[in-house]
Design a protein around this motif. Sequence first.
Motif, PDB file in Angstrom:
ATOM      1  N   MET A  55      -1.021  24.540   2.857  1.00 18.21           N
ATOM      2  CA  MET A  55      -1.473  23.139   2.524  1.00 18.21           C
ATOM      3  C   MET A  55      -1.496  22.076   3.397  1.00 18.21           C
ATOM      4  N   ALA A  56      -2.238  21.230   3.284  1.00 18.80           N
ATOM      5  CA  ALA A  56      -2.429  20.038   4.187  1.00 18.80           C
ATOM      6  C   ALA A  56      -1.182  19.038   3.889  1.00 18.80           C
ATOM      7  N   THR A  57      -0.872  18.358   5.088  1.00 21.82           N
ATOM      8  CA  THR A  57       0.271  17.457   5.061  1.00 21.82           C
ATOM      9  C   THR A  57      -0.508  16.044   5.255  1.00 21.82           C
ATOM     10  N   ILE A  58       0.304  14.995   4.938  1.00 26.17           N
ATOM     11  CA  ILE A  58       0.087  13.576   5.272  1.00 26.17           C
ATOM     12  C   ILE A  58      -0.398  13.525   6.749  1.00 26.17           C
ATOM     13  N   LYS A  59       0.432  14.201   7.592  1.00 23.00           N
ATOM     14  CA  LYS A  59      -0.122  14.168   9.051  1.00 23.00           C
ATOM     15  C   LYS A  59      -1.246  14.826   9.352  1.00 23.00           C
ATOM     16  N   ASP A  60      -1.539  15.931   8.782  1.00 23.43           N
ATOM     17  CA  ASP A  60      -3.063  16.624   8.967  1.00 23.43           C
ATOM     18  C   ASP A  60      -3.941  15.401   8.528  1.00 23.43           C
ATOM     19  N   ILE A  61      -3.836  14.645   7.568  1.00 22.66           N
ATOM     20  CA  ILE A  61      -4.867  13.879   7.046  1.00 22.66           C
ATOM     21  C   ILE A  61      -4.969  12.666   7.914  1.00 22.66           C
ATOM     22  N   ALA A  62      -3.747  12.238   8.475  1.00 21.32           N
ATOM     23  CA  ALA A  62      -3.941  11.147   9.347  1.00 21.32           C
ATOM     24  C   ALA A  62      -4.685  11.542  10.716  1.00 21.32           C
ATOM     25  N   ASN A  63      -4.452  12.814  11.082  1.00 20.92           N
ATOM     26  CA  ASN A  63      -4.922  13.045  12.227  1.00 20.92           C
ATOM     27  C   ASN A  63      -6.627  13.484  12.147  1.00 20.92           C
ATOM     28  N   ARG A  64      -7.022  13.858  11.012  1.00 19.96           N
ATOM     29  CA  ARG A  64      -8.502  13.994  10.816  1.00 19.96           C
ATOM     30  C   ARG A  64      -9.169  12.758  10.638  1.00 19.96           C
ATOM     31  N   LEU A  65      -8.476  11.763  10.047  1.00 21.02           N
ATOM     32  CA  LEU A  65      -9.222  10.325  10.090  1.00 21.02           C
ATOM     33  C   LEU A  65      -9.013   9.586  11.331  1.00 21.02           C
ATOM     34  N   GLY A  66      -8.008   9.893  11.926  1.00 17.94           N
ATOM     35  CA  GLY A  66      -7.716   9.027  13.370  1.00 17.94           C
ATOM     36  C   GLY A  66      -6.891   7.721  12.728  1.00 17.94           C
ATOM     37  N   ILE A  67      -5.961   7.771  11.787  1.00 21.18           N
ATOM     38  CA  ILE A  67      -5.172   6.697  11.233  1.00 21.18           C
ATOM     39  C   ILE A  67      -3.826   6.980  11.366  1.00 21.18           C
ATOM     40  N   SER A  68      -3.009   5.977  11.015  1.00 18.93           N
ATOM     41  CA  SER A  68      -1.545   6.412  11.038  1.00 18.93           C
ATOM     42  C   SER A  68      -1.003   6.968   9.802  1.00 18.93           C
ATOM     43  N   ILE A  69       0.163   7.694   9.918  1.00 20.41           N
ATOM     44  CA  ILE A  69       0.772   8.214   8.810  1.00 20.41           C
ATOM     45  C   ILE A  69       1.155   7.166   7.670  1.00 20.41           C
ATOM     46  N   SER A  70       1.324   6.199   8.033  1.00 18.75           N
ATOM     47  CA  SER A  70       1.892   5.006   6.886  1.00 18.75           C
ATOM     48  C   SER A  70       0.726   4.605   6.178  1.00 18.75           C
ATOM     49  N   THR A  71      -0.471   4.390   7.057  1.00 18.40           N
ATOM     50  CA  THR A  71      -1.812   4.186   6.290  1.00 18.40           C
ATOM     51  C   THR A  71      -2.078   5.034   5.311  1.00 18.40           C
ATOM     52  N   VAL A  72      -2.089   6.510   5.671  1.00 21.92           N
ATOM     53  CA  VAL A  72      -2.420   7.508   4.628  1.00 21.92           C
ATOM     54  C   VAL A  72      -1.696   7.580   3.430  1.00 21.92           C
ATOM     55  N   SER A  73      -0.272   7.377   3.673  1.00 19.28           N
ATOM     56  CA  SER A  73       0.662   7.210   2.696  1.00 19.28           C
ATOM     57  C   SER A  73       0.361   5.888   1.777  1.00 19.28           C
ATOM     58  N   LYS A  74       0.170   4.810   2.380  1.00 18.67           N
ATOM     59  CA  LYS A  74      -0.518   3.661   1.487  1.00 18.67           C
ATOM     60  C   LYS A  74      -1.831   4.299   0.586  1.00 18.67           C
ATOM     61  N   GLY A  75      -2.594   4.581   1.222  1.00 19.02           N
ATOM     62  CA  GLY A  75      -3.671   5.138   0.543  1.00 19.02           C
ATOM     63  C   GLY A  75      -3.444   6.006  -0.514  1.00 19.02           C
ATOM     64  N   LEU A  76      -2.589   6.888  -0.447  1.00 19.72           N
ATOM     65  CA  LEU A  76      -2.223   8.016  -1.432  1.00 19.72           C
ATOM     66  C   LEU A  76      -1.401   7.392  -2.479  1.00 19.72           C
ATOM     67  N   ASN A  77      -0.389   6.149  -1.961  1.00 18.10           N
ATOM     68  CA  ASN A  77       0.191   5.658  -3.247  1.00 18.10           C
ATOM     69  C   ASN A  77      -0.046   4.136  -3.901  1.00 18.10           C
ATOM     70  N   GLY A  78      -1.540   3.958  -3.289  1.00 23.95           N
ATOM     71  CA  GLY A  78      -1.963   2.755  -4.078  1.00 23.95           C
ATOM     72  C   GLY A  78      -1.661   1.649  -3.510  1.00 23.95           C
ATOM     73  N   ALA A  79      -1.053   1.250  -2.506  1.00 26.53           N
ATOM     74  CA  ALA A  79      -0.666   0.131  -1.996  1.00 26.53           C
ATOM     75  C   ALA A  79      -1.701  -0.746  -1.904  1.00 26.53           C
ATOM     76  N   SER A  80      -1.330  -2.263  -1.822  1.00 19.92           N
ATOM     77  CA  SER A  80      -2.514  -3.060  -1.848  1.00 19.92           C
ATOM     78  C   SER A  80      -2.866  -3.746  -0.866  1.00 19.92           C
ATOM     79  N   ASP A  81      -2.084  -3.386   0.326  1.00 19.82           N
ATOM     80  CA  ASP A  81      -2.282  -3.904   1.593  1.00 19.82           C
ATOM     81  C   ASP A  81      -3.460  -3.205   2.365  1.00 19.82           C
ATOM     82  N   ILE A  82      -4.335  -2.408   1.995  1.00 20.35           N
ATOM     83  CA  ILE A  82      -5.196  -1.675   2.683  1.00 20.35           C
ATOM     84  C   ILE A  82      -6.511  -1.637   1.733  1.00 20.35           C
TER      85      ILE A  82
END
Lengths: 343, 343
Positions: A1-28
């Motif tokens: 199963m893919a991890t947050i890190k895998d997603i970050a690598n695929r998109l070339g963005i930081s782990i924290s940005t992926v986490s924000k995206g997954l959790n619906g944070a308002s600053d992205i």
Amino acid sequence: MATIKDIANRLGISISTVSKGLNGASDISEDLRQLVLDTAVEMGYSTKRSKKEEFRKLCLFVENMDYETLDSFGYDLVLGFKQNAFKHKWDVTVVTITPEFQKKERYDTYLLKHGYCGAFILGLALQDPWMEQLKTTTMPTVLLDNFINGNPNVGYLGTDSYEGIHMAVEHLVNLGHKKIAFMNGSLYSLVADQRQEAFEDAIKEYNVDCNENMMARGYFVADSAHYHVPTFLKEGATAIVCGSDLLAQGVIESCVANGYKVPEDVSVVGFDNIPISATTEPPLTTIAQPRNELGKYAYFILNSLILHIAISRSLLRPSLVERESTARVKIVEDIKKDVKKRK
Amino acid sequence: MATIKDIANRLGISISTVSKGLNGASDISEDLRQLVLDTAVEMGYSTKRSKKEEFRKLCLFVENMDYETLDSFGYDLVLGFKQNAFKHKWDVTVVTITPEFQKKERYDTYLLKHGYCGAFILGLALQDPWMEQLKTTTMPTVLLDNFINGNPNVGYLGTDSYEGIHMAVEHLVNLGHKKIAFMNGSLYSLVADQRQEAFEDAIKEYNVDCNENMMARGYFVADSAHYHVPTFLKEGATAIVCGSDLLAQGVIESCVANGYKVPEDVSVVGFDNIPISATTEPPLTTIAQPRNELGKYAYFILNSLILHIAISRSLLRPSLVERESTARVKIVEDIKKDVKKRK
């Protein structure tokens, strides 16, 4: 199963940005958030859901259709549906079904006993056991390419065949074609009926030369083309519109077998834009169904049905994909001469 | 402007529950949250939005349609759209338009200069200046009851006329009616065209006795009924299906003026279920358009168009509302005798 890190690598963005995206944070941005979610779903990422949310489950039934590989017709449909459902906090289970399965399991009972709130069904055939049960089902259901009359719980989703066939005919008319034939699909298909009506309308609208011998209905398989293409060519058709890409493949083969080159002598247009249509010889000009969008929109319809908005039918717009199987019309005498030479 | 307290009073719940509903807290049910939001919108409550969200603005254009009072056709349409948009954090501005307004303001320019991301348009007429501009607009737009061919930014939303007319005819056939006439609306209306086609199909399907003299097209106003109803009655129609409730009102008046009682001698079915149809004499059996749901669903379509999902057309299901203008068929000889007696 893919991890947050895998997603970050695929998109070339930081782990924290992926986490924000997954959790619906308002600053992205909304676009980035959607991209993160879409990629997460495509890579098979799944979070642990809260107890309450475990009850929000949707089922996606698939029959007569491949969806597991990137080049299959169903891949983008299934993906789009999952992407949107995931974004709105639903779990989706994909269940492959057969007529035997449908004989054993009643539709409503199956959904209820597994705790599904609704379903999206791909590839059901008109004569399938569940078609009858769908007339009276109380479960919110979206059906691809099939319409159920009079049941407010079932919505029909498809691509606008009328607009698609008009695009195909207009494209050929713009290339100078005046005699256009139509190789359509099965007699027992709603979609094929719609494409037939659309073609008959379009030839009137564009003043195309076509007679009964130049319109045929086979099945959604390549073989039936071989029975009809020789007649089309004898009638002088310089272009052939097809009810599916598979039929178009058969039509191209049949043209070649009769000494005609595509697109030099005869232009051919497909319908669907299935992945292999880019790699046929020649690559196929076709009418694209927006498969990922159909999947995404199926979620919106299903959600509306769950909220008691009785969607009857929804159609998405197709688009013309120009490849190499269509070309400017050739003078008929030249075609005949060239074909004779080749024989 | 309504306060949180007003909403709490209206619903008979605590201020803190209203506050939870408005702020999306997770410890109240989804149904209650929806009710709080819907009521907040209906009562005109509005929160201060964050700076970022101020840019999420949608426009709702209204032409030829009342929407400000509870008994107007547009009220529920506008309300449903606002309710869903509000739930998804969009602001909605309602703008009343005229043909003159459209001549002065270009459609795209108007939306851009006011910062709207998209629009829902009610009541536009086919000959309106903006209809031409909508063919090429780049702004996501949902059109009620109007279809634009070939532009992926414009989606058509309506009620399924086909299903509605079939319901009307089936209802009358079940009451024993065999001779059914059709008083349809304007020649220049997409919806009237659809209802015409649907009626012609339905009379074949149900084996109804109907000839050319028993089908007429007027305008969506009551007056035109008076030209056609005497012919229907002379042809022996025992029931009349109408393309709108306003036409049905005219048809009833005309029946009465000719000595026929509704529903004793002639049954009449309307279409739309506008609020006044419950208070006509007799109250009208009619095909209901789900106006609140149309408004709500318009938001989903607009949101999809904004996300580049090219919705071509979406239809919601109508439903039959049985009131007192339809009854079991009477023997034709008895009708004639009774009418003669009354004259």
